[in-house]
Enzyme design. Sequence first.
Site, PDB file in Angstrom:
ATOM      1  N   LYS A  52      43.955  40.714  35.909  1.00 56.12           N
ATOM      2  CA  LYS A  52      42.499  40.892  35.966  1.00 56.12           C
ATOM      3  C   LYS A  52      42.163  42.087  36.863  1.00 56.12           C
ATOM      4  CE  LYS A  52      41.770  36.129  34.780  1.00 56.12           C
ATOM      5  NZ  LYS A  52      41.731  34.731  35.207  1.00 56.12           N
ATOM      6  N   GLN A  96      40.186  31.135  40.101  1.00 54.97           N
ATOM      7  CA  GLN A  96      41.338  30.966  39.206  1.00 54.97           C
ATOM      8  C   GLN A  96      41.746  29.489  39.148  1.00 54.97           C
ATOM      9  OE1 GLN A  96      42.847  33.442  37.293  1.00 54.97           O
ATOM     10  NE2 GLN A  96      43.937  31.704  36.409  1.00 54.97           N
ATOM     11  N   ASP A 119      32.846  33.460  34.438  1.00 52.10           N
ATOM     12  CA  ASP A 119      33.700  32.594  33.618  1.00 52.10           C
ATOM     13  C   ASP A 119      32.867  31.699  32.698  1.00 52.10           C
ATOM     14  OD1 ASP A 119      36.418  32.775  33.538  1.00 52.10           O
ATOM     15  OD2 ASP A 119      36.779  31.646  35.377  1.00 52.10           O
TER      16      ASP A 119
END
Length: 281
Positions: A52, A96, A119
């Site tokens: 990322k 994460q 997200d």
Amino acid sequence: MAKILSGKIMSEELTQEQIKRVGELKQKGITPGLAVVLVGEDPASQIYVRNKGIACESIGIYSRTLQLDKAISQADLIRVIDKLNADTKIHGILIQSPLPGHLNEHQILSRILPEKDVDGFHITNAGKLFTSQDSVIACTPKGIMYMLKNGGVELSGKEAVVIGRSNIVGKPVAMLLLNEDCTVTICHSRTKNLKEHCKRADILVAAIGKPHFVTADMVKLGAAVIDVGINRVDGKVVGDVDYEHVKDIAGFITPVPGGVGKLTISMLMENTLEAACNLAP
Ligand code: NAD
């Protein structure tokens, strides 16, 4: 032989576009910023987080990785999120997964400002998707829809079958397909007659986490088969679909690697750019 929906090619095209958009934003004095929070030292998570960061760098997004101790308390992690919420350099915040078991993931994800929730897991964004309102869409489902549309797969009125009911893939992609006027069936580990359901699908999405689970006899001739799975077998990454045999039956198919995973990262960049635009004063 199926048309290959290449996430690699589509993501490379998107990268070029995103580089331009970041350049335009920078001219207006806005540098999009993404913070990735990693709790603990799970090796797979470390690789995802590194990728990322590399993606951000390649298009000019400012990125910051916060590596936190696996024993961090709920209260301390909430404090970290509050700081990032208030940080004007940061437009997107990503936690994460998986988080260590002692942490309350729902509470943590919903502490992120919905506008910075790149997200799309915040309850507000999930709820907006459910009620057909504009929202931040989770990256993998958003990438799947991009692949289908960009690949020329017809959606309206088609039978879509999603295998998997997770909050991050199965449920949101089912909702997105429904919003595109597909007739949607969600299958899962307790579904009876899975093969019959799959056989009806014009669009079949496999998000299970079991290597080569979807075999050629489960696929309708000409179907679009989207393989979300990431499984490690003998040191190689393979999907949930038996690609070698299914490609001869399907009309469209995504490879693994080089499929949905690539678009997931592209959509994270996309969501970060959109967040930077929306949060700009
Ligand atoms: P999950 O474990 O949360 O969900 C798996 C789903 O599969 C469950 O809903 C379960 O009911 C269903 N399932 C399990 N066994 C089944 C069976 N025998 N028959 C029918 N359904 C069954 O997983 P997830 O987070 O949704 O991820 C699924 C896969 O996608 C994993 O391999 C994961 O690594 C991968 N993934 C890939 C990306 C990407 O960017 N490509 C993103 C997220 C997840």
